[in-house]
Enzyme design. Sequence first.
Site, PDB file in Angstrom:
ATOM      1  N   GLU A  18       0.827  -1.200   0.000  1.00  0.00           N
ATOM      2  CA  GLU A  18       0.000   0.000   0.000  1.00  0.00           C
ATOM      3  C   GLU A  18       0.868   1.260   0.000  1.00  0.00           C
ATOM      4  O   GLU A  18       1.780   1.386   0.827  1.00  0.00           O
ATOM      5  CB  GLU A  18      -0.907   0.019   1.237  1.00  0.00           C
ATOM      6  N   CYS A  19       0.592   2.180  -0.888  1.00  0.00           N
ATOM      7  CA  CYS A  19       1.219   3.495  -0.958  1.00  0.00           C
ATOM      8  C   CYS A  19       2.749   3.384  -0.955  1.00  0.00           C
ATOM      9  O   CYS A  19       3.342   2.981  -1.944  1.00  0.00           O
ATOM     10  CB  CYS A  19       0.704   4.393   0.163  1.00  0.00           C
ATOM     11  N   GLY A  20       3.425   3.708   0.152  1.00  0.00           N
ATOM     12  CA  GLY A  20       4.870   3.601   0.193  1.00  0.00           C
ATOM     13  C   GLY A  20       5.357   2.196  -0.114  1.00  0.00           C
ATOM     14  O   GLY A  20       6.393   2.007  -0.763  1.00  0.00           O
ATOM     15  N   GLY A  53      -0.985  -0.948  -4.711  1.00  0.00           N
ATOM     16  CA  GLY A  53      -1.505   0.324  -5.201  1.00  0.00           C
ATOM     17  C   GLY A  53      -1.394   1.404  -4.144  1.00  0.00           C
ATOM     18  O   GLY A  53      -0.962   1.147  -3.012  1.00  0.00           O
TER      19      GLY A  53
END
Length: 464
Positions: free
Chosen positions: A339-341, A437
Amino acid sequence: MTNNFPRVMICGTGSGSGKTIVTCALLRILKRRGYNPAVFKCGPDYIDPIFHKTVLDVPSRNLDIFMAGKDGIRRTLDRGSEGKDFGVIEGVMGFYDGISMSGTDGSSYDISKETETPAILVVNAKGMSMSIIPVVQGFFDYVGRINNPIKGIILNNISPMVAKDISSRIEEEVHIPVVGYIPFIKEAGIDSRHLGLVLPDEIPDILEKIDAVADKLEETLDFEKLLDIAEKAESFRTLQNSFALPLCAEPAEGGPLKVAIAKDEAFCFYYEDNFDLMRDMGIELEFFSPLHDERLPEADGYIFGGGYPELHAKELSENTSMLEDIKNAADNNVPIIAECGGFMYLQEELEDKDGNTYKMVGAIPGKSFMTGKLTRFGYVTIAAAKENTYLKPFECINGHEFHYYDTTDNGDTCVITKGTQNRSWEGIQIKGNLFAGFPHLYYPSCNAFIERFAANMLVGRSRI
């Protein structure tokens, strides 16, 4: 089930009012007085709960109506209150600021009402004297005085020379008690960065700074009045405090399923409810550091959360044994959520804020780069646009995006819709059992998502 749990919400007139530092100071005061407090944060914020954990060394849980629903926040409150004797909830933004501009849904006010928690309003009094009174009056009268959850005031950044007089005037004219005040403390300042407050580990002498504020607040705090307000919190009812049923079948060999979770200075943004859900399913959690550990620990699946990998790009890139292990795991179809990072880390390259490019895991295509502005921000729902192993047609999982980075390949497996607007875009890369994502996912909003993650881990174990 009924839970009697003394508690208050520390809310503010707006962002920057001092909610976080007052919350942390109050937690320190409670600990000094022998209490065993629990702490919560309204909304999807990750940074403030990390500050809470720095103070208490216990998890801080998010109360978020968009993510969890009204029953869900009561379940989280119930879960977090276990074994605790005093609850402190930190609000989000201004007291009445909600999910959209059209109402107070999801605001601190809304959560205060839904959980029947009395609110203490923090007012940043810097540059004001008599003007503080109409500010307090406006917040108190906005929704009417009957059943108004604001039960007390804390004045922040106020001169001790005027604090007592202003407090008396507020109590005389607005008829609400000022339970404490804090003068401006230069040495206790905490700087900002592109994602809000910096992380506690990056602030020299963070506990000393919090203690300096706690010392000043304790000098003026009417603790008995605060305790009286907290004890008037209504008992709340929950249908259950478990997030999930245990897995139907435990593996015959090897014990329970184990998920290894990246957690260090680069990857630190997680919802405690996600951990509770997996634990309630019977999944064992282990934490490791992509920054400091040389090898990936053995596990049935892996989770890479958000954080600040861009601040540690060089060190992450130089840990080649870790990069190789993660890529091998992805190539061998080991279940992974990023997720993200974590998503940025699993791509091929990451560009830091100075324009230097570093090699990352390379499990999925793409290069991440700084845009200099918020790329996407707010609540989202994620729905399948293509056949995949985690989300089925018509299923959605709730999440949140807040990032200044973008990538050259965000994926097209899902449709991501902004929670309060008629706006959507494509996103999420899936490669085998890898789901990656930008959205930070709230797993309890779609238990089937994490159940399939567990099912894929079981399949993987059966192949060994």
